[in-house]
Design an enzyme around this catalytic site. Structure first.
Site, PDB file in Angstrom:
ATOM      1  N   ASP A  50       0.795  -1.233  -0.411  1.00 51.99           N
ATOM      2  CA  ASP A  50      -0.660  -0.546   0.298  1.00 51.99           C
ATOM      3  C   ASP A  50       0.780   1.585   0.189  1.00 51.99           C
ATOM      4  OD1 ASP A  50      -2.454   1.821   0.836  1.00 51.99           O
ATOM      5  OD2 ASP A  50      -1.379   1.764   2.301  1.00 51.99           O
TER       6      ASP A  50
ATOM      7  N   ASP B 286      -1.389  -0.930   6.086  1.00 51.15           N
ATOM      8  CA  ASP B 286      -1.499  -0.003   7.540  1.00 51.15           C
ATOM      9  C   ASP B 286      -3.477   0.735   8.560  1.00 51.15           C
ATOM     10  OD1 ASP B 286      -1.421   3.960   7.970  1.00 51.15           O
ATOM     11  OD2 ASP B 286      -1.700   2.353   5.464  1.00 51.15           O
TER      12      ASP B 286
ATOM     13  N   ASP C 205      -7.972  -1.218   4.049  1.00 51.24           N
ATOM     14  CA  ASP C 205      -6.109  -2.172   3.885  1.00 51.24           C
ATOM     15  C   ASP C 205      -6.701  -3.258   3.938  1.00 51.24           C
ATOM     16  OD1 ASP C 205      -4.625  -0.398   2.140  1.00 51.24           O
ATOM     17  OD2 ASP C 205      -3.865  -0.110   3.749  1.00 51.24           O
TER      18      ASP C 205
END
Length: 818
Positions: A512, A716, A720
Site C-alpha cells: 500500500d 496500514d 487495507d
C-alpha cells in the site's frame, strides 16, 4: 446476542446505488454515468484504477459472487428482501467438523434461511426472518452441545472465555502433575522390577489407585471436555476428526485401567490418559488465542458502521411547512430520502450530495490520503467522514453502505479455508478411520492367533495410543511459538502461523502507498517563494479559521517553524479579520493587507497573478501527487506551499531487499491518484503500480495476483484490511489502525518498514524448523504404528514413545534461530 443488518447481497456483488445498475465488474461498487470503460478491457468499471487492474491482470473467470456465497452458506436460491443478517460469536469451535455442525444446526432452526459458521473467525453468520426466527433458541441449542454464543463486540465475554480456557489448562496441569507424582513414586518402579520408594500394603495400593483414578477423571472429563465434545460432534456430523482419535486413545486407556483396578490389577495406564489430554489441550489453547484476533477484526470494523441517520421530513407536526429532522435506523431509509451529516460524522449510506460543500475524508473506505471536496451532485460513500461543513445527502438506490460491504468482504475472505488447511482436514478424515480400522484388525488378528482377550485388547489399545497425533499436533504450534517469541524481541508481532508457512514461498509483495511507503500525514513539504516565512505566517493566520485537513497542515507547519526558531509554539500574533472560508481556500485581512490562500484558480479569480516560478511550482507539486496551496496579496502571488505526504526514508532500500534480487515481484497499490503514485514507478524493482484503487478492488487485485504465485500484502489502514486478509500473508505497520493490525498476520510494532525484510528472513528460519518437526512426527508414526501392531510395544512403552516424540519436537522448537 447478535449484531443485525439488512441482508443486501454479498460484499463483492453488484450494487446499483448511485450509478449503473450492474456495478463495477471488478469490485462491485456503483459505476458513474457513463461508466469507465476501455477498448482493451471487457466490462464497465467505477474508476480508472479498476480498469487498469483488469488491463494488467486480466478477467477473473468466476461464478457470480452472490451465487458462490449462497452455495457456501447453504442458502436457498431465493432469500426475501426483508431478511436480516446477523453475526454471532461462537465459543468452542476448534475444527472443521465443529464448523459444519454449527452451520447445520443453525440452518435447522425455524426462520433461518442460511447459516455459515467460520472456524477461522469463531463466528457464525445467519440470514433469517426477523418475524419468525428464534435466535435465542438457536443459542440454547448450541449451548447444549457446549458451544457458547455472544455478541461479537462483547470483548469482556471474550476475555472471560480466555480465562476459562486458562483455568482448564491450569486445573488439568495441577491434577495431572499429582497423577504423575504417584506414578513416579509408587507405580513406575514396580513396572520395571524395582521396589517402590515406599512399600505398599493392600489398603495403601487401593488408596493410591483410587486417588489416581479420581484425579485422572478430573483431567479427562473436565480439562478434556472440549476434546470429548469435538469427538461427539464429529460422530453426529459423520466426519471423523483428530478429536475422535485423541478421545478414543484417552478414554480407552482410562476404561481399561478402571477395569484393571476393579479386578485387582496394578498395571494401569491412567498416565497415558493424562499425557494425551494435557498435550492436546495445550495445543488447542494456543490455537484458540490466535483465532480470537480474527473475530475481533470483524467486530472492530463493524463498530465503525453507522447505525442511525438524521432524516429530513418536509413539514412539521403543526403543518407550518418547515423542515423537521428525525433520527431513524438505517433500515428505515429509502432511496431518495435526505439525510443530514454534520462535521465529524460518518456518511450513513452511499448517496449523492444535495446541499452543502465539504471536505470528505475517505481514508477508512478508499485509502486516499487527501480529503475530497464534495459539492451538490457528487457521489459520497457510506462510512466516509465529513470534516469541516455539514452536508445533505440523498440516499442511493439500495440504501447500502460501502463500509458495510467491506465488513461482508472481510468475512468472506477470513472464512475461506487455505489449501493447507483443507488438506489437513482431508487427511484427518482419512487418518482417523485408518487408525481405528488398524486397531480393530490388530485386536482381531491377535485373538485369531490364539492370544488372550486381554492381550488382544492391549495390542489394539497400544495402536491407538502410539498413533495419537501429539507430536504431529505440536510440530507446528511449538515451532511457531518459538518464532513468535523471537519475532517479538525484534519488534514484530506475529498474529498467525501462516506467516511462517507462506512467507518463504512469497512470489509477489504488494505495498500500500499511503501510510506504508509514505508517512500518511498531511504536512507542508516545502515553501516555494522569496517571502516564504512571511507567507507561511500569513497563511496560517487565515487557515486557523478553517477545519479542512490542508488548513491544519499549514497551521502545524507555521507552529513547527516557530518552535524550531526557539519561540513559543503558537501562531504569531498576526491580526486577521474579515475572514471568509471558501470552497477552495480562505481570504481575509492580515495586518491590514488582503490575503488569499488556496487553490491557484481561487487566486486567479481574485485577481492575483501567479509568478512564472510559482506556476512551475504548482505543476511540479501536482506531478509528484502533492497539493499546491498558493499565498498571495497585493495582486501577485508570494509563495506556494506544497502539501502532501512524503515517502518514508527507507522505502527504496526496503523494496530492493524484499525483491531479493528479482526473485519476487513488487506491486504498489493505492487509492491515491496516478500522479501521487508516479514516483514509485521509477524504482527498478517495482513491477507494477496501480493507482486510484478502491478497497474492494484492492482485495480483488490481490486475488488476481495469485495467478503469479503466493502474495504478501503490506498496509496500514482500515481500508487495507480486506486486502491484508485476502493475501496469503498480511503485514501491517504498528502505526496503522487497529483494524489493519487485526487483519494482518504480522504487525511491526514501534518499527518502520525497515523491519519488513526481517519478517521474511525470520519466517524462512521458522519454516525450516516446522518442516523438520513434521518430518520427525511422520517418521515416528511410520515406525511406531507397525511396531505396535506387531505387539512389540505395550501401552506403557507406547506412551513413553509418544512422549519422547513430543519432547524431541519441543527441543527442536526451542533452539535459537540464529
Amino acid at each position: 446476542m447478535s449484531t443485525s443488518t439488512r441482508s443486501r447481497g454479498s460484499a463483492g456483488g453488484k450494487s446499483d446505488a448511485g450509478g449503473d445498475s450492474e456495478g463495477c465488474d471488478l469490485c462491485g461498487l456503483p459505476t458513474p454515468t457513463p461508466p469507465v470503460t476501455g477498448d482493451d478491457a471487457d466490462g464497465e468499471f467505477c474508476c480508472r484504477g479498476c480498469l487498469e487492474i483488469t488491463r494488467a491482470l486480466g478477467d477473473a473467470a468466476s461464478a457470480d459472487p452472490e451465487t458462490v456465497e449462497r452455495e457456501l452458506a447453504g442458502e436457498a436460491d431465493e432469500i426475501p428482501d426483508d431478511a436480516e443478517r446477523t453475526y454471532m460469536a461462537v465459543d468452542g469451535m476448534h475444527c472443521a467438523t465443529c464448523e459444519a455442525f454449527v452451520s447445520g444446526t443453525a440452518r435447522t432452526c425455524e426462520g433461518v434461511y442460511a447459516a455459515e459458521a467460520s472456524y477461522a473467525n469463531d463466528m457464525v453468520r445467519v440470514t433469517y426472518d426477523p418475524e419468525t426466527a428464534d435466535l435465542d433458541g438457536l443459542s440454547g441449542t448450541l449451548a447444549r452441545y457446549g458451544y457458547g454464543t455472544r455478541d461479537p463486540e462483547e470483548r469482556e465475554a471474550a476475555e472471560r472465555s480466555d480465562n476459562q480456557v486458562a483455568r482448564f489448562v491450569i486445573g488439568g496441569g495441577v491434577f495431572g502433575m499429582m497423577v504423575m507424582l504417584w506414578y513416579v513414586l509408587f507405580l513406575y518402579p514396580t513396572y520395571v522390577g524395582f521396589q517402590p520408594v515406599v512399600e505398599l500394603g493392600v489398603f495403601d495400593g487401593i488408596y493410591i489407585l483410587g486417588n489416581i483414578w479420581v484425579m485422572t477423571s478430573i483431567v479427562l472429563f473436565y480439562t478434556g471436555f472440549p476434546i470429548l465434545r469435538g469427538a461427539l460432534v464429529s460422530l453426529r456430523a459423520g466426519q471423523p476428526n483428530m478429536d475422535l482419535l485423541v478421545s478414543l486413545a484417552a478414554t480407552s486407556a482410562y476404561v481399561y485401567s478402571t477395569a484393571a483396578v476393579l479386578v485387582g490389577e496394578t498395571h494401569v495406564y491412567f498416565d497415558v490418559t493424562v499425557a494425551i489430554i494435557l498435550v492436546v489441550t495445550l495445543g488447542n489453547y494456543y490455537e484458540d488465542r490466535i483465532k480470537r484476533k480474527a473475530a475481533g477484526m470483524l467486530s472492530d470494523l463493524a463498530a465503525s458502521r453507522v447505525s442511525e441517520a438524521r432524516r429530513r421530513v418536509e413539514g412539521d407536526a403543526d403543518g407550518s411547512g418547515d423542515t423537521a429532522v428525525e433520527t431513524v435506523a438505517l433500515d428505515a431509509l429509502e432511496s431518495g430520502d435526505l439525510v443530514e451529516v454534520r462535521p465529524g460524522e460518518r456518511v450513513p449510506v452511499d448517496g449523492t450530495v444535495r446541499e452543502g460543500t465539504a471536505a470528505v475524508d475517505e481514508a477508512l473506505v478508499t485509502g486516499e490520503s487527501m480529503p475530497r471536496t464534495k459539492r451538490p451532485g457528487d457521489d459520497v460513500l457510506g462510512g466516509t467522514v465529513v470534516t469541516d461543513r455539514p452536508l445533505v445527502v440523498a440516499v442511493g438506490e439500495d440504501a447500502t453502505s460501502t463500509l458495510d460491504r467491506l465488513v461482508e468482504l472481510l468475512w468472506d475472505i477470513q472464512s475461506a479455508r487455505s489449501g493447507v488447511q483443507r488438506l489437513a482436514d482431508k487427511l484427518a478424515t482419512i487418518f482417523v478411520p485408518t487408525v481405528l480400522v488398524l486397531a480393530a484388525v490388530t485386536f482381531g488378528w491377535t485373538l485369531l492367533g490364539g492370544g488372550a482377550p486381554t492381550d488382544a485388547l492391549l495390542v489394539g489399545l497400544t495402536v491407538l495410543i502410539v498413533s495419537c497425533p501429539c507430536a504431529l499436533g505440536l510440530a507446528t504450534p511449538l515451532a511457531v511459538a518459538s518464532g513468535i517469541k523471537e519475532a517479538a524481541g525484534r519488534g514484530i508481532v506475529v498474529a498467525s502461523e501462516a506467516v511462517f508457512e507462506a512467507v518463504p514461498d512469497v512470489d509477489v509483495v504488494v505495498f500500500d502507498k499511503t501510510g506504508t511507503l509514505t508517512d500518511g500525514d498531511m504536512a507542508v513539504l516545502r515553501v516555494v517563494g522569496d517571502d516564504g516565512s512571511d507567507a507561511l505566517a500569513a497563511a496560517a493566520a487565515l487557515e486557523r479559521f478553517s477545519a479542512h485537513p490542508l488548513a491544519t497542515a499549514v497551521v502545524e507547519a507555521a507552529e513547527d517553524r516557530i518552535e524550531a526558531a526557539g519561540a513559543d509554539a503558537s501562531i504569531p500574533d498576526v491580526a486577521a479579520d474579515d475572514v471568509t472560508v471558501r470552497d477552495r481556500g480562505v481570504s481575509g485581512a492580515v495586518d491590514g493587507e488582503r490575503v488569499v490562500v488556496g487553490h491557484p484558480d481561487l487566486l486567479r479569480d481574485e485577481g492575483v497573478t501567479l509568478a512564472p516560478a510559482h506556476e512551475d511550482a504548482v505543476e511540479a507539486a501536482r506531478d509528484e501527487g502533492a497539493v499546491p496551496v498558493v499565498v498571495g496579496w497585493g495582486g501577485r502571488s508570494r509563495a506556494v506551499l506544497v502539501v502532501g505526504d512524503e515517502p518514508r526514508e527507507a522505502w527504496d532500500d526496503v523494496v530492493a531487499a524484499v525483491a531479493a534480487g528479482g526473485r519476487r515481484e513488487v506491486v504498489v497499490l493505492t487509492g491515491d491518484s496516478e500522479r501521487a503514485a508516479r514516483r514509485f514507478r521509477d524504482h527498478p524493482d517495482v513491477t507494477d503500480v496501480f493507482a486510484g484503487v478502491p478497497p474492494e478492488a484492492k482485495a480483488e487485485t490481490v486475488e488476481r495476483l495469485r495467478a503469479r504465485g503466493t502474495v504478501a500484502m503490506v498496509g496500514d489502514g482500515s481500508n487495507d484490511a480486506p486486502a491484508l486478509a485476502a493475501a496469503d500473508i498480511g503485514i501491517a505497520l504498528g502505526t496503522g489502525t487497529d483494524i489493519a493490525g487485526d487483519a494482518a498476520d504480522a504487525v511491526l510494532v514501534g518499527r518502520d518498514i525497515d523491519a519488513i525484510p526481517e519478517v521474511f528472513s525470520l519466517s524462512t528460519g521458522v519454516n525450516r524448523r516446522i518442516r523438520g518437526n513434521l518430518a520427525w512426527a511422520f517418521g515416528y508414526n511410520a515406525v511406531a504404528i507397525p511396531l505396535a501392531a506387531f505387539g512389540v510395544l505395550n501401552p506403557l512403552f507406547a506412551a513413553v514413545a509418544m512422549g519422547t516424540s513430543s519432547l524431541l519436537v519441543v527441543a527442536n522448537s526451542a533452539r535459537s534461530l540464529d
